[in-house]
Design an enzyme around this catalytic site. Structure first.
Site, PDB file in Angstrom:
ATOM      1  N   LYS A   1      26.635  44.406  38.545  1.00  0.00           N
ATOM      2  CA  LYS A   1      27.065  45.757  38.153  1.00  0.00           C
ATOM      3  C   LYS A   1      26.062  46.414  37.210  1.00  0.00           C
ATOM      4  O   LYS A   1      25.778  47.601  37.324  1.00  0.00           O
ATOM      5  CB  LYS A   1      28.435  45.685  37.461  1.00  0.00           C
TER       6      LYS A   1
ATOM      7  N   THR B   1      40.642  36.696  33.737  1.00  0.00           N
ATOM      8  CA  THR B   1      40.423  37.172  32.376  1.00  0.00           C
ATOM      9  C   THR B   1      41.684  37.910  31.924  1.00  0.00           C
ATOM     10  O   THR B   1      42.682  37.942  32.662  1.00  0.00           O
ATOM     11  CB  THR B   1      39.142  38.016  32.280  1.00  0.00           C
TER      12      THR B   1
ATOM     13  N   GLN C   1      33.499  42.026  34.604  1.00  0.00           N
ATOM     14  CA  GLN C   1      34.113  40.961  35.411  1.00  0.00           C
ATOM     15  C   GLN C   1      34.323  41.479  36.851  1.00  0.00           C
ATOM     16  O   GLN C   1      33.590  42.348  37.286  1.00  0.00           O
ATOM     17  CB  GLN C   1      35.429  40.450  34.793  1.00  0.00           C
TER      18      GLN C   1
ATOM     19  N   VAL D   1      17.782  44.002  46.943  1.00  0.00           N
ATOM     20  CA  VAL D   1      16.963  42.908  47.469  1.00  0.00           C
ATOM     21  C   VAL D   1      16.152  42.214  46.366  1.00  0.00           C
ATOM     22  O   VAL D   1      15.144  41.575  46.637  1.00  0.00           O
ATOM     23  CB  VAL D   1      16.038  43.411  48.615  1.00  0.00           C
TER      24      VAL D   1
ATOM     25  N   ASP E   1      29.893  38.913  37.940  1.00  0.00           N
ATOM     26  CA  ASP E   1      28.468  38.609  38.148  1.00  0.00           C
ATOM     27  C   ASP E   1      27.930  39.186  39.454  1.00  0.00           C
ATOM     28  O   ASP E   1      26.992  38.644  40.039  1.00  0.00           O
ATOM     29  CB  ASP E   1      28.211  37.081  38.128  1.00  0.00           C
TER      30      ASP E   1
ATOM     31  N   ALA F   1      25.037  34.770  32.633  1.00  0.00           N
ATOM     32  CA  ALA F   1      24.223  35.530  31.683  1.00  0.00           C
ATOM     33  C   ALA F   1      24.787  35.405  30.265  1.00  0.00           C
ATOM     34  O   ALA F   1      24.080  35.634  29.289  1.00  0.00           O
ATOM     35  CB  ALA F   1      24.169  36.996  32.096  1.00  0.00           C
TER      36      ALA F   1
ATOM     37  N   GLY G   1      28.250  39.743  30.957  1.00  0.00           N
ATOM     38  CA  GLY G   1      26.806  39.694  30.746  1.00  0.00           C
ATOM     39  C   GLY G   1      26.172  40.568  31.814  1.00  0.00           C
ATOM     40  O   GLY G   1      26.064  40.156  32.963  1.00  0.00           O
ATOM     41  N   HIS G   2      25.843  41.787  31.470  1.00  0.00           N
ATOM     42  CA  HIS G   2      25.279  42.714  32.457  1.00  0.00           C
ATOM     43  C   HIS G   2      23.752  42.704  32.342  1.00  0.00           C
ATOM     44  O   HIS G   2      23.196  43.071  31.311  1.00  0.00           O
ATOM     45  CB  HIS G   2      25.864  44.113  32.257  1.00  0.00           C
TER      46      HIS G   2
ATOM     47  N   LYS H   1      22.856  46.158  36.955  1.00  0.00           N
ATOM     48  CA  LYS H   1      21.693  46.714  37.646  1.00  0.00           C
ATOM     49  C   LYS H   1      22.060  48.045  38.319  1.00  0.00           C
ATOM     50  O   LYS H   1      21.310  49.024  38.225  1.00  0.00           O
ATOM     51  CB  LYS H   1      21.182  45.730  38.713  1.00  0.00           C
TER      52      LYS H   1
HETATM   53  P1  IMP Z   1      37.480  34.810  29.475  1.00  0.00           P
HETATM   54  O1  IMP Z   1      37.592  36.207  29.930  1.00  0.00           O
HETATM   55  O2  IMP Z   1      36.269  34.536  28.647  1.00  0.00           O
HETATM   56  O3  IMP Z   1      38.724  34.292  28.832  1.00  0.00           O
HETATM   57  O4  IMP Z   1      37.292  33.869  30.779  1.00  0.00           O
HETATM   58  C1  IMP Z   1      38.293  33.775  31.786  1.00  0.00           C
HETATM   59  C2  IMP Z   1      37.668  33.478  33.133  1.00  0.00           C
HETATM   60  O5  IMP Z   1      36.915  34.598  33.560  1.00  0.00           O
HETATM   61  C3  IMP Z   1      36.698  32.298  33.124  1.00  0.00           C
HETATM   62  O6  IMP Z   1      36.745  31.657  34.376  1.00  0.00           O
HETATM   63  C4  IMP Z   1      35.342  32.967  32.962  1.00  0.00           C
HETATM   64  O7  IMP Z   1      34.294  32.187  33.483  1.00  0.00           O
HETATM   65  C5  IMP Z   1      35.560  34.229  33.775  1.00  0.00           C
HETATM   66  N1  IMP Z   1      34.726  35.339  33.292  1.00  0.00           N
HETATM   67  C6  IMP Z   1      34.917  36.087  32.199  1.00  0.00           C
HETATM   68  N2  IMP Z   1      33.978  37.032  32.106  1.00  0.00           N
HETATM   69  C7  IMP Z   1      33.181  36.878  33.169  1.00  0.00           C
HETATM   70  C8  IMP Z   1      32.039  37.587  33.639  1.00  0.00           C
HETATM   71  O8  IMP Z   1      31.586  38.576  33.056  1.00  0.00           O
HETATM   72  N3  IMP Z   1      31.491  37.121  34.794  1.00  0.00           N
HETATM   73  C9  IMP Z   1      32.015  36.080  35.478  1.00  0.00           C
HETATM   74  N4  IMP Z   1      33.085  35.402  35.092  1.00  0.00           N
HETATM   75  C10 IMP Z   1      33.670  35.799  33.936  1.00  0.00           C
END
Ligand code: IMP
Length: 427
Positions: free
Chosen positions: A16, A240, A225, A414, A13, A300, A40-41, A18
């Site tokens: 990336k 992840t 991620q 910003v 989050d 997102a 979620g980009h 943007k």
């Molecule tokens: P998973 O990849 O959905 O199995 O989630 C594993 C961990 O990674 C969890 O803590 C999620 O909240 C975190 N996570 C997975 N994808 C994202 C992302 O795109 N942004 C932030 N955290 C993520």
């Protein structure tokens, strides 16, 4: 021609989407290399906010080719929804979107397995996005997975049914209650797969990228991620299931390490985390609450509130080193406006000793952050466009970060809009 990489350096989050969108005009191909619809980009321009999950963030630029690499896991149902969301924008995705035949498919039962696994873990749950990411990568490494290329084979439905039935037995054995209709899940899945097969181009993506490099095309690899969620180098097991770091771009696209050029590292001016797991600089007070509110820190993909805290420079330097970052991009500088004092973590107290690196465990019982403080600034940054407009205290904050991690910050963001981007070096 070298391939440039763009990666998140924290727990995801970072913003990336943007930055890929801002940089896309410099590139001919944008290639996603890992993760899936857990990402979620977010992109914002001309007053519209777009959230992409699997489709690369270059999709809105008229000339860019967007490639979903072999390291990505694709849920056809979510992919189809993403395509439907793009429909009003007249994007010719049949031409501008390419899918690797070697990318693995997320089956509906992978999503069910994800939910069952989290339920079975109880308090120790990962806080997964429940998109089926972990079970799909498990089937990939366990050599049971189904790939995009399989959709083109005559026995495709039998292959699907065999894996689905195996999953259903596994779910049955996990002793959790899940409410689902397999007929409905199958129906939606097959409809989405059929749409993908008839509307999108499947390619041998490593060959495509190899030719693109030979033809001097400029390629940007887009990560998802963040480095602290990397399966090897993140805060395991609260991570992840893919390599989110630079090495993941090599395996997730078939790019040789000596073909990597710039490595853009994206980080927020503070830190956020969504889901479970250690977070040394997390704030449980009004300051953390303000960061979350001002920074709109809600996932997102899942809408969950993100945990917020100060910038952790020890963790940032770790991420810079494992990725070989050559340029940094600092996001959400505007969110820090208004605080009297800002803190950054510059060392840890770990098992009673001061240390300067990321140790094996970041658990709060063993580790606490040691901070350096800075005076804050009051100015609203969201309307600023040039580096020389930024307040002196922010310049000092930036200089401290650069000195600590020994990499220049070339962009300060910003605000969420494309236009709210300050370039600190001439390109
Ligand atoms: P998973 O990849 O959905 O199995 O989630 C594993 C961990 O990674 C969890 O803590 C999620 O909240 C975190 N996570 C997975 N994808 C994202 C992302 O795109 N942004 C932030 N955290 C993520």
């Amino acid at each position: 021609m070298a391939i440039d990489l763009l990666l998140g350096l924290q727990w995801g989050d970072e913003g990336k989407g943007k930055i890929v969108d801002v940089l896309t005009k410099k590139y001919d191909v944008i290639a996603r290399f890992q993760g899936g619809p857990n990402a979620g980009h977010t992109l914002e321009f001309e007053g519209i906010k777009h959230v992409l999950h699997t489709i690369p963030s270059g999709i809105f630029h008229p000339t860019a080719i967007n490639l979903v690499g072999n390291g990505v896991v694709i849920d056809p149902v979510i992919f189809k929804q993403e395509l439907d969301n793009l429909a009003p924008f007249n994007i010719d995705t049949a031409k501008s979107l390419l899918i690797s035949r070697k990318a693995h498919l997320i089956l509906p039962t992978h999503r069910l397995l994800d939910a069952a696994s989290e339920m079975a873990k109880g308090k120790a749950k990962i806080g997964s996005t429940l998109k089926g990411i972990g079970p799909t990568y498990m089937d990939k490494t366990g050599r049971n997975g189904i790939r995009v290329g399989d959709i083109e084979l005559p026995q495709w439905k039998e292959t699907y049914t065999a894996l689905r039935d195996k999953h259903l037995v596994m779910i049955d054995n996990m002793n959790v209650t899940l409410d689902f209709s397999i007929e409905e899940l199958d129906r939606d899945f097959f409809a989405a797969v059929e749409y993908m097969r008839t509307h999108l181009a499947f390619v041998d993506s490593e060959e495509y990228l190899s030719q693109a490099q030979k033809n001097k095309q400029r390629i940007l690899a887009e990560g998802a991620q963040g480095s602290l969620l990397d399966i090897d180098f993140g805060t395991y097991p609260f991570v992840t299931s893919s390599n989110t770091t630079a090495a993941g771009a090599c395996t997730g696209l078939g790019v040789a390490p000596n073909k990597i050029g710039e490595v853009y590292g994206i980080f927020k001016a503070y830190t956020t985390r969504v889901g479970s797991g250690p977070f040394p600089t997390e704030l449980f007070d009004e300051i953390g609450e303000t960061m979350g509110r001002v920074g709109h820190e809600f996932g997102a993909t899942t809408g969950r509130a993100r945990r917020c805290g100060w910038l952790d420079l020890v963790a940032l330097r770790y991420a810079v080193e494992i990725n070989g970052v050559t340029q940094l991009m600092m996001m959400k500088g505007d969110v820090l406006s208004g605080f009297d004092e800002l803190k950054v973590c510059t060392a840890y107290n770990y098992r009673g000793e001061t240390i300067n690196h990321l140790p094996y465990s970041l658990n709060a019982e063993e580790l606490s952050p040691i901070y350096t403080s800075f005076p804050g600034w009051k100015e609203d940054l969201t309307g600023m466009h040039e580096a020389n407009e930024l307040p002196q205290n922010l310049h000092d904050y930036i200089a401290f970060v650069e000195d600590f991690v020994q990499v220049p910050i070339s962009i300060v963001s910003v605000g969420p809009d494309r236009s709210q981007t300050i370039f600190r070096t001439t390109e």
